[in-house]
Scaffold this active site. Sequence first.
Site, PDB file in Angstrom:
ATOM      1  N   HIS A 111      59.870  78.779  26.880  1.00  0.00           N
ATOM      2  CA  HIS A 111      58.684  79.446  27.435  1.00  0.00           C
ATOM      3  C   HIS A 111      58.164  80.538  26.504  1.00  0.00           C
ATOM      4  CE1 HIS A 111      59.768  78.050  31.795  1.00  0.00           C
ATOM      5  NE2 HIS A 111      59.235  77.091  31.060  1.00  0.00           N
TER       6      HIS A 111
ATOM      7  N   CYS B 232      47.822  84.532  17.442  1.00  0.00           N
ATOM      8  CA  CYS B 232      46.389  84.770  17.271  1.00  0.00           C
ATOM      9  C   CYS B 232      45.593  83.653  17.946  1.00  0.00           C
ATOM     10  CB  CYS B 232      46.049  84.856  15.788  1.00  0.00           C
ATOM     11  SG  CYS B 232      44.291  85.078  15.530  1.00  0.00           S
TER      12      CYS B 232
ATOM     13  N   CYS C  12      43.341  82.153  14.524  1.00  0.00           N
ATOM     14  CA  CYS C  12      43.963  81.377  13.432  1.00  0.00           C
ATOM     15  C   CYS C  12      45.332  80.812  13.811  1.00  0.00           C
ATOM     16  CB  CYS C  12      44.060  82.232  12.164  1.00  0.00           C
ATOM     17  SG  CYS C  12      45.223  83.602  12.304  1.00  0.00           S
TER      18      CYS C  12
ATOM     19  N   SER D 269      66.111  78.780  39.296  1.00  0.00           N
ATOM     20  CA  SER D 269      65.823  78.232  40.620  1.00  0.00           C
ATOM     21  C   SER D 269      65.562  76.726  40.532  1.00  0.00           C
ATOM     22  CB  SER D 269      64.625  78.943  41.244  1.00  0.00           C
ATOM     23  OG  SER D 269      63.511  78.864  40.382  1.00  0.00           O
TER      24      SER D 269
HETATM   25  P1  OAD Z   1      63.581  82.247  39.157  1.00  0.00           P
HETATM   26  O1  OAD Z   1      63.247  83.676  39.475  1.00  0.00           O
HETATM   27  O2  OAD Z   1      62.735  81.188  39.743  1.00  0.00           O
HETATM   28  O3  OAD Z   1      65.075  81.949  39.622  1.00  0.00           O
HETATM   29  C1  OAD Z   1      66.139  82.804  39.320  1.00  0.00           C
HETATM   30  C2  OAD Z   1      67.403  82.175  39.820  1.00  0.00           C
HETATM   31  O4  OAD Z   1      68.498  82.989  39.421  1.00  0.00           O
HETATM   32  C3  OAD Z   1      67.479  82.026  41.340  1.00  0.00           C
HETATM   33  O5  OAD Z   1      67.912  80.706  41.649  1.00  0.00           O
HETATM   34  C4  OAD Z   1      68.538  83.063  41.763  1.00  0.00           C
HETATM   35  O6  OAD Z   1      69.314  82.607  42.879  1.00  0.00           O
HETATM   36  C5  OAD Z   1      69.399  83.129  40.512  1.00  0.00           C
HETATM   37  N1  OAD Z   1      70.076  84.421  40.293  1.00  0.00           N
HETATM   38  C6  OAD Z   1      69.610  85.667  40.549  1.00  0.00           C
HETATM   39  N2  OAD Z   1      70.497  86.593  40.134  1.00  0.00           N
HETATM   40  C7  OAD Z   1      71.548  85.919  39.597  1.00  0.00           C
HETATM   41  C8  OAD Z   1      72.789  86.311  38.982  1.00  0.00           C
HETATM   42  N3  OAD Z   1      73.104  87.606  38.828  1.00  0.00           N
HETATM   43  N4  OAD Z   1      73.628  85.341  38.532  1.00  0.00           N
HETATM   44  C9  OAD Z   1      73.300  84.014  38.693  1.00  0.00           C
HETATM   45  N5  OAD Z   1      72.146  83.590  39.264  1.00  0.00           N
HETATM   46  C10 OAD Z   1      71.292  84.519  39.709  1.00  0.00           C
HETATM   47  O7  OAD Z   1      63.660  82.143  37.556  1.00  0.00           O
HETATM   48  P2  OAD Z   1      63.580  80.833  36.624  1.00  0.00           P
HETATM   49  O8  OAD Z   1      64.227  79.665  37.272  1.00  0.00           O
HETATM   50  O9  OAD Z   1      64.069  81.259  35.300  1.00  0.00           O
HETATM   51  O10 OAD Z   1      58.002  81.148  33.489  1.00  0.00           O
HETATM   52  O11 OAD Z   1      62.017  80.606  36.578  1.00  0.00           O
HETATM   53  C11 OAD Z   1      61.471  79.638  35.753  1.00  0.00           C
HETATM   54  C12 OAD Z   1      60.162  80.111  35.165  1.00  0.00           C
HETATM   55  O12 OAD Z   1      59.260  80.517  36.197  1.00  0.00           O
HETATM   56  C13 OAD Z   1      60.259  81.327  34.261  1.00  0.00           C
HETATM   57  O13 OAD Z   1      60.647  81.020  32.952  1.00  0.00           O
HETATM   58  C14 OAD Z   1      58.896  81.907  34.315  1.00  0.00           C
HETATM   59  C15 OAD Z   1      58.593  81.732  35.791  1.00  0.00           C
HETATM   60  O14 OAD Z   1      57.268  81.661  36.127  1.00  0.00           O
HETATM   61  C16 OAD Z   1      57.353  81.748  32.462  1.00  0.00           C
HETATM   62  O15 OAD Z   1      57.533  82.902  32.132  1.00  0.00           O
HETATM   63  C17 OAD Z   1      56.406  80.874  31.718  1.00  0.00           C
HETATM   64 ZN    ZN Z   2      44.189  85.414  13.245  1.00  0.00          ZN
END
Ligand code: OAD
Ligand code: ZN
Length: 223
Positions: free
Chosen positions: A100, A108, A111, A170
């Site tokens: 991501h 930019c 460019c 998640s």
């Molecule tokens: P989420 O916020 O959707 O999920 C976080 C997960 O981590 C959940 O399932 C929680 O239960 C778990 N969790 C929380 N604390 C924890 C801990 N201490 N140990 C283990 N597990 C824990 O985050 P992502 O799945 O990473 O996109 O989300 C995916 C994408 O959605 C991200 O990369 C972001 C977002 O929109 C972009 O930035 C482009």
């Molecule tokens: Zn540029």
Amino acid sequence: MLTGAGISADSGVPTFRGTDGLWKNFRAEDLATPEAFERDPRLVWEWYNWRRELIATKQPNSAHKAIVELERRSPNFWLITQNVDGLHRDAGSQKLSEIHGNIWKVRCTGCGLVENNRNVPIAILPSCADCGSLLRPHIVWFGESLFVEDLDCCSRALRQCDVLLVIGTSGVVHPAAGFASIAKQAGAFVAEVNLDPTPQSALVDISLQGRAKDLVPLLLDPA
Ligand code: OAD
Ligand code: ZN
């Protein structure tokens, strides 16, 4: 290894979903899409600046560090992270795809030049030193595709791996949400570490509930 925001939660970086998640208070459509940036680049940059300020104060935790040691011990190791906070790199991970993007990189809009930028705060609105066009965060936003080189790298790793460990995600954002099932179909043993059950829990071979910072280091010394 596939990681998500949960691994950085143990360093104090907010996750996206759940009760304290960023998407509870902010709308992804207003801040993390190409349309949002076109409409109001200042607002989008202010949000990323706020996140830069927050992340700049955080350090990698024992789970990030254990992953660096696993990379050192395993010749065919690969880490796929959805996190943009750069904490895996800060810990020392080298064999990784940041699918991501990275909050410490800018791109930019004119460019296409990608550069490291660790300014906190970053000048709003930032412009390209080469061509003067507006810079954007080097982040893959909703509605955008992953970079082709990352997709290739991930699909190779997922089809070839013997073991996939899925930590702190998640499992709802594609394409990463499909990675566990690709690895499983290719014959890998798939394990999940998460605080709570996820949509992936039924699919994986073993689902461990707990904090990443407590469980991931156990892989180094299972006895
Ligand atoms: P989420 O916020 O959707 O999920 C976080 C997960 O981590 C959940 O399932 C929680 O239960 C778990 N969790 C929380 N604390 C924890 C801990 N201490 N140990 C283990 N597990 C824990 O985050 P992502 O799945 O990473 O996109 O989300 C995916 C994408 O959605 C991200 O990369 C972001 C977002 O929109 C972009 O930035 C482009
Ligand atoms: Zn540029």
